[in-house]
Write a protein that holds these residues in place. Structure first.
Motif, PDB file in Angstrom:
ATOM      1  N   UNK A 183       0.685  -1.013   0.153  1.00 56.85           N
ATOM      2  CA  UNK A 183      -0.014   0.003   0.058  1.00 56.85           C
ATOM      3  C   UNK A 183       0.791   1.263  -0.092  1.00 56.85           C
ATOM      4  N   UNK A 184       2.194   1.196   0.218  1.00 59.44           N
ATOM      5  CA  UNK A 184       2.636   2.372   0.484  1.00 59.44           C
ATOM      6  C   UNK A 184       3.896   2.539  -0.605  1.00 59.44           C
ATOM      7  N   UNK A 185       3.961   3.908  -1.071  1.00 56.92           N
ATOM      8  CA  UNK A 185       5.146   4.374  -2.098  1.00 56.92           C
ATOM      9  C   UNK A 185       6.082   5.031  -1.211  1.00 56.92           C
ATOM     10  N   UNK A 186       7.137   4.233  -1.313  1.00 57.14           N
ATOM     11  CA  UNK A 186       8.358   5.020  -0.700  1.00 57.14           C
ATOM     12  C   UNK A 186       9.354   5.613  -1.636  1.00 57.14           C
ATOM     13  N   UNK A 187       9.783   6.883  -1.379  1.00 57.05           N
ATOM     14  CA  UNK A 187      10.686   7.653  -2.161  1.00 57.05           C
ATOM     15  C   UNK A 187      11.720   7.716  -1.566  1.00 57.05           C
ATOM     16  N   UNK A 188      12.772   7.074  -2.441  1.00 57.04           N
ATOM     17  CA  UNK A 188      14.404   7.255  -1.694  1.00 57.04           C
ATOM     18  C   UNK A 188      15.079   8.217  -2.425  1.00 57.04           C
ATOM     19  N   UNK A 189      15.623   9.326  -2.005  1.00 57.40           N
ATOM     20  CA  UNK A 189      16.526  10.352  -2.621  1.00 57.40           C
ATOM     21  C   UNK A 189      17.749  10.256  -1.841  1.00 57.40           C
ATOM     22  N   UNK A 190      18.903  10.531  -2.493  1.00 60.28           N
ATOM     23  CA  UNK A 190      20.201  10.583  -2.150  1.00 60.28           C
ATOM     24  C   UNK A 190      20.562  11.951  -2.965  1.00 60.28           C
ATOM     25  N   UNK A 191      20.848  12.813  -2.042  1.00 59.76           N
ATOM     26  CA  UNK A 191      21.376  14.187  -2.610  1.00 59.76           C
ATOM     27  C   UNK A 191      22.647  14.414  -2.571  1.00 59.76           C
ATOM     28  N   UNK A 192      23.604  14.881  -3.535  1.00 58.98           N
ATOM     29  CA  UNK A 192      24.979  15.169  -3.417  1.00 58.98           C
ATOM     30  C   UNK A 192      25.045  16.657  -3.662  1.00 58.98           C
ATOM     31  N   UNK A 193      25.484  17.382  -2.567  1.00 61.45           N
ATOM     32  CA  UNK A 193      25.372  18.638  -2.562  1.00 61.45           C
ATOM     33  C   UNK A 193      26.841  19.177  -2.916  1.00 61.45           C
ATOM     34  N   UNK A 194      26.773  20.512  -3.472  1.00 62.79           N
ATOM     35  CA  UNK A 194      28.071  20.991  -4.043  1.00 62.79           C
ATOM     36  C   UNK A 194      29.175  21.361  -2.885  1.00 62.79           C
ATOM     37  N   UNK A 195      28.669  21.396  -1.763  1.00 59.87           N
ATOM     38  CA  UNK A 195      29.743  21.784  -0.626  1.00 59.87           C
ATOM     39  C   UNK A 195      30.139  20.705  -0.197  1.00 59.87           C
ATOM     40  N   UNK A 196      30.026  19.481  -0.754  1.00 66.49           N
ATOM     41  CA  UNK A 196      30.422  17.912  -0.186  1.00 66.49           C
ATOM     42  C   UNK A 196      29.518  17.665   0.871  1.00 66.49           C
ATOM     43  N   UNK A 197      28.401  17.997   1.026  1.00 71.08           N
ATOM     44  CA  UNK A 197      27.411  17.246   2.037  1.00 71.08           C
ATOM     45  C   UNK A 197      26.561  16.311   1.058  1.00 71.08           C
ATOM     46  N   UNK A 198      26.282  15.322   2.041  1.00 69.14           N
ATOM     47  CA  UNK A 198      25.195  14.319   1.431  1.00 69.14           C
ATOM     48  C   UNK A 198      23.941  14.163   2.263  1.00 69.14           C
ATOM     49  N   UNK A 199      22.844  14.412   1.428  1.00 63.61           N
ATOM     50  CA  UNK A 199      21.661  14.318   2.378  1.00 63.61           C
ATOM     51  C   UNK A 199      20.680  13.191   1.787  1.00 63.61           C
ATOM     52  N   UNK A 200      20.238  12.362   2.851  1.00 63.68           N
ATOM     53  CA  UNK A 200      19.477  11.131   2.534  1.00 63.68           C
ATOM     54  C   UNK A 200      18.005  11.480   2.788  1.00 63.68           C
ATOM     55  N   UNK A 201      17.118  11.390   2.116  1.00 63.12           N
ATOM     56  CA  UNK A 201      15.648  11.620   2.364  1.00 63.12           C
ATOM     57  C   UNK A 201      14.911  10.386   2.226  1.00 63.12           C
ATOM     58  N   UNK A 202      13.741  10.259   2.744  1.00 63.90           N
ATOM     59  CA  UNK A 202      12.731   9.100   2.289  1.00 63.90           C
ATOM     60  C   UNK A 202      11.368   9.755   2.691  1.00 63.90           C
ATOM     61  N   UNK A 203      10.441   9.591   1.712  1.00 67.56           N
ATOM     62  CA  UNK A 203       9.128  10.203   1.962  1.00 67.56           C
ATOM     63  C   UNK A 203       8.322   8.923   1.620  1.00 67.56           C
ATOM     64  N   UNK A 204       7.139   9.114   2.199  1.00 70.60           N
ATOM     65  CA  UNK A 204       6.063   8.101   2.007  1.00 70.60           C
ATOM     66  C   UNK A 204       4.701   8.570   1.533  1.00 70.60           C
ATOM     67  N   UNK A 205       4.127   7.937   0.441  1.00 70.08           N
ATOM     68  CA  UNK A 205       2.815   8.074  -0.052  1.00 70.08           C
ATOM     69  C   UNK A 205       2.053   6.713  -0.140  1.00 70.08           C
ATOM     70  N   UNK A 206       0.681   6.849  -0.465  1.00 70.62           N
ATOM     71  CA  UNK A 206       0.209   5.742  -0.879  1.00 70.62           C
ATOM     72  C   UNK A 206      -0.929   5.624   0.067  1.00 70.62           C
ATOM     73  N   UNK A 207      -1.697   4.368   0.122  1.00 72.19           N
ATOM     74  CA  UNK A 207      -2.780   4.139   0.924  1.00 72.19           C
ATOM     75  C   UNK A 207      -2.485   3.739   2.366  1.00 72.19           C
ATOM     76  N   UNK A 208      -3.260   4.323   3.321  1.00 68.50           N
ATOM     77  CA  UNK A 208      -3.251   3.726   4.777  1.00 68.50           C
ATOM     78  C   UNK A 208      -3.628   2.378   4.655  1.00 68.50           C
ATOM     79  N   UNK A 209      -2.999   1.684   5.607  1.00 69.37           N
ATOM     80  CA  UNK A 209      -3.639   0.448   5.927  1.00 69.37           C
ATOM     81  C   UNK A 209      -4.541   0.675   7.125  1.00 69.37           C
ATOM     82  N   UNK A 210      -6.018   0.851   6.542  1.00 73.49           N
ATOM     83  CA  UNK A 210      -6.890   1.300   7.583  1.00 73.49           C
ATOM     84  C   UNK A 210      -7.630   0.231   8.269  1.00 73.49           C
ATOM     85  N   UNK A 211      -8.414   0.859   9.318  1.00 71.78           N
ATOM     86  CA  UNK A 211      -9.215  -0.210  10.142  1.00 71.78           C
ATOM     87  C   UNK A 211     -10.631   0.230   9.983  1.00 71.78           C
ATOM     88  N   UNK A 212     -11.311  -0.579  10.232  1.00 75.81           N
ATOM     89  CA  UNK A 212     -13.015  -0.474  10.428  1.00 75.81           C
ATOM     90  C   UNK A 212     -13.335   0.750  11.549  1.00 75.81           C
TER      91      UNK A 212
END
Length: 784
Positions: free
Chosen positions: A491-520
């Motif tokens: 049910x989930x769409x995980x977006x995995x980003x790895x950003x290589x910045x100009x100043x020598x820093x490295x950023x790791x990002x994760x985002x989540x979209x998609x359907x909830x596992x819902x309950x009644x």
């Protein structure tokens, strides 16, 4: 036909207004169209040809298995001489032996470094395979290592035990192994028998809903069950929830749960454990029927059968936004790409950065030998596990913990949509994995692009009283190279980003979209989430994404420095009237032993992986700081029976260990069904070893406490479900790494008020897209 940049963007906005082409067709069509350019030398294109090529300094020793090697390993395992007595999975039943999957085996770092940094030999390559062994007297799942590759007379098959610390090596009890097709098929007759006997009850409760079996056309309910399915491998069970089928079934759960015991390989011994509905447990069919006839079953709300409200399509009933018919802004690599690729070796160079990319069908994409300006910073950066733990008062929510590598997260990385998932003109690479003796290609599953940071990397205006208001002013353009993939795991769409910045820093990002596992939804259950539809509750849960960062700061002799901001009492002789007052100062120390730990409250500590034997020009040890970003969390529940010992990696924000070849992964792919007796116990990594001037691995967690909301309908939004971390130079250099960037503006005003402006030869290019007469096929799709 000649289109200006802006007209061209409008042109793209008209694409596919009437018909829906096959996935990937839009990209191919656009590329075909824009390859037909005029030879007019005065025009440049926003979509120049692909990235310039480069040559990797060494072959990619972490590369996944080739199709040839996969097929050879498959045939080798199935050769009668191997003695494994294998059945083809399509024909297998519970009591057969058959291959579950084949993947590449992690290459030992101790073998790789001599090859990378010296004249050591190319490390041998091995495959790993999980084989379900139902035909044994004591059935189990056993993992094997096969190599060296390519298959030859020297190739052997050995049990893969060395990387697991649970006491049984690569063996997992049969009851705890992956719940695959044959196991599902074996449980369906019992489920069908039970549910057929109460079809009148379910039809009355759920608008005619009934289940007669997976292949029975009368079934108009679907079922799902979560994990874990065992506690220690001595038993197996399924907590089955029923729901209305369809594309949004995660959002239309029913308040009806069937619990069964499915221990062992003899399906005739499987049995009913009971039912749960209305937050009550009924151990037998008779108990359930008695309650039904007494009129005590039923809910206040009926679940919606039509789930159009949960589809990610256009909803005009929400209103009209002015100018929304125009294409939204997009990052465009004007003037051509500024990164270089060796696609064969999956090697990338960008503005001083260099790294290799690899892939595992369980972990997805991984990064190796990450260097900046020729100096290694990280040997390995990889996602290790995506954990989700739920809360509630119904079996599916209350008893569910997911490890997404169990579902082979890497194979769920799918095609990306150009212009929406990734900017127009991105570089797209295919993902190739192996299913049994065949190879599957997920097209355009990895994108690489350089993005405008939308803020300057650095700037300063030295104020002055002249007409311009400044005497000196400089600003440096910010940009980063982003490597992105999206895995849709259930049910989930995980977006995995790895950003290589100009100043020598490295950023790791994760985002989540998609359907909830819902309950009644039941009234007065807000402690587990809000009502988000007619009969649907958003189930409260945690997402914990565990990563591994094997740091090699200028070698493998590293330490973790902790610098705590402390409030101390002090006085100042130049302000005697103040007496003693609080002041802050830095208390720096070196972490001595392996441990799991959390960030200091209020972020009042800095963590730096450094090399104490290497200093910058000012005598400071060179290192990289671990900078917590947004939502760096750990599991809320630390002592649940559903995640007792098999999810230790998710229970702290950070951890540091000494690198060992036999500790390549935080988790094992079948650990989820062993919460009481794990195959891999991450807590055993911490055995008192020194981490001073050693080869260090930092394990870190990103994620989000998902406080569900009505705005999770139809799906969770990436804007909020977002977590990040940054690895940034900390005295690694002698100064900020922005002085050598030409993408800057420098202005000075002299004493006479004369302004000089320096652009360093970097100007805003214009770019036209020049097309020949459009092909007939284009005319049928584009309104041109």
């Amino acid at each position: 036909m000649r289109l200006s940049t802006f007209a061209y963007l409008s042109f793209l906005g008209l694409a596919f207004s009437s018909a829906v082409p096959p996935l990937g067709y839009e990209r191919r069509l656009l590329r075909d169209a824009f390859d037909k350019r005029s030879s007019n030398a005065s025009s440049t294109s926003c979509f120049a040809d692909g990235a310039p090529s480069t040559v990797a300094p060494k072959p990619n020793v972490w590369a996944p298995l080739s199709p040839t090697d996969n097929l050879a390993v498959w045939n080798f395992l199935h050769d009668p001489a191997a003695g494994l007595n294998l059945t083809h999975p399509d024909e297998a039943v519970l009591t057969d032996n058959y291959v579950f999957w084949i993947d590449v085996l992690h290459t030992n770092k101790s073998d790789v470094l001599p090859f990378l940094d010296g004249e050591g030999p190319l490390p041998a390559k091995y495959a790993r395979a999980i084989i379900f062994q139902g035909g044994k007297a004591d059935p189990d799942s056993q993992e094997y290592m096969i190599g060296p590759l390519p298959v030859s007379a020297e190739t052997t098959i050995e049990k893969l035990d060395y990387m697991y610390n649970g006491g049984s090596g690569g063996s997992v009890p049969y009851n705890a192994r992956y719940f695959d097709g044959p196991r599902s098929t074996a449980t369906d007759p019992l489920i069908a028998s039970i549910m057929s006997n109460i079809s009148d009850i379910t039809a009355a409760l759920f608008q005619g809903g009934a289940y007669y079996g997976a292949e029975d056309e009368r079934s108009n309910l679907s079922l799902t069950s979560g994990t874990p399915l065992s506690f220690d491998g001595t038993q197996a069970f399924r907590n089955i929830m029923f729901r209305f089928p369809g594309p949004a079934s995660y959002m239309t759960p029913l308040d009806f749960f069937l619990l069964i015991d499915c221990t062992g390989t003899d399906a005739s011994l499987y049995s009913l454990k009971g039912f749960v509905t209305g937050e009550k447990f009924y151990p037998t069919i008779a108990d359930l029927r008695s309650a039904f006839e007494a009129g005590t079953l039923g809910a206040e709300y009926d679940q919606t059968v039509d789930a159009d409200w949960a589809l990610v399509n256009y909803k005009p009933e929400l209103g009209v936004r002015a100018l929304e018919e125009r294409l939204a802004p997009s990052t465009i690599e004007i003037g051509g790409k500024r990164y270089k690729l060796d696609e064969e070796n999956q090697y990338v160079e960008y503005m001083g950065w260099s790294f290799y990319i690899s892939y595992s069908q369980t972990l997805g994409f991984m990064f190796f030998d990450i260097k900046f300006k020729g100096e290694r910073i990280i040997y390995e950066l990889s996602m290790q596990e995506a954990t989700a733990q739920y809360g509630g008062n119904q079996p599916k929510a209350a008893n569910t913990v997911y490890h997404d590598t169990y579902y082979q997260l890497g194979t769920s990385i799918g095609t990306l949509v150009e212009g929406f998932d990734c900017p127009w003109g991105s570089t797209f690479w295919n993902l190739t994995y192996h299913s049994r003796n065949t190879t599957v290609v997920n097209e355009d599953s990895l994108c690489i692009f350089e993005a405008d940071m939308n803020f300057p990397l650095s700037r300063h205006r030295a104020a002055d009283s002249n007409d311009y208001g400044f005497s000196k002013f400089g600003t440096v353009k910010g940009a980063a190279l982003i490597v992105r993939s999206i895995a849709t795991v259930g049910n989930y769409d995980y977006m995995f980003d790895y950003s290589f910045h100009m100043d020598g820093s490295l950023e790791v990002i994760v985002r989540a979209s998609g359907y909830l596992q819902s309950s009644f939804y039941y009234p007065n259950q807000g402690k587990w989430g809000p009502r988000i539809q007619q009969a649907t509750q958003g189930s409260l849960h945690d997402h914990i994404i565990t990563y591994k960062a094997d740091f090699d700061i200028l070698g493998t002799s590293n330490a973790l420095q902790v610098s705590e901001l402390k409030a101390v009492n002090q006085s100042q002789p130049w302000f005697p009237e103040l007496g003693t007052f609080e002041q802050m100062e830095l208390d720096a120390s070196i972490m001595e032993t392996e441990q799991q730990f959390n960030y200091f409250p209020n972020n009042q500590a800095m963590y730096v992986v450094l090399n104490q034997n290497e200093t910058n020009a000012w005598g400071e040890p060179r290192g990289y700081r671990i900078v917590p970003g947004r939502s760096d969390i750990h599991l809320s529940i630390l002592n649940s029976p559903w995640s007792l010992k098999n999810s230790e990696f998710a229970k702290s924000q950070l951890a540091v260990t000494r690198q060992h070849d036999n500790e390549p992964y935080a988790n094992s792919v079948q650990n989820i069904n062993l919460p009481s007796k794990p195959q891999q116990d991450f807590s055993k990594f911490f055995d008192g070893e020194s981490v001073v001037d050693e080869d260090l691995v930092v394990w870190f967690n990103l994620g989000m406490h998902h406080f569900t909301r009505a705005e999770d309908v139809p799906v969770t939004l990436y804007t909020e479900a977002y977590s990040s971390i940054v690895f940034a130079p900390q005295n690694f250099f002698d100064r900020a790494q922005d002085g050598d960037l030409l993408n800057r503006r420098w202005m000075e005003v002299d004493e006479e008020g004369v302004l000089t402006y320096e652009a360093y030869g970097v100007t805003l290019e214009t770019c036209d897209v020049v097309l020949e007469e459009p092909a007939e096929s284009l005319g049928t799709i584009f309104d041109i």
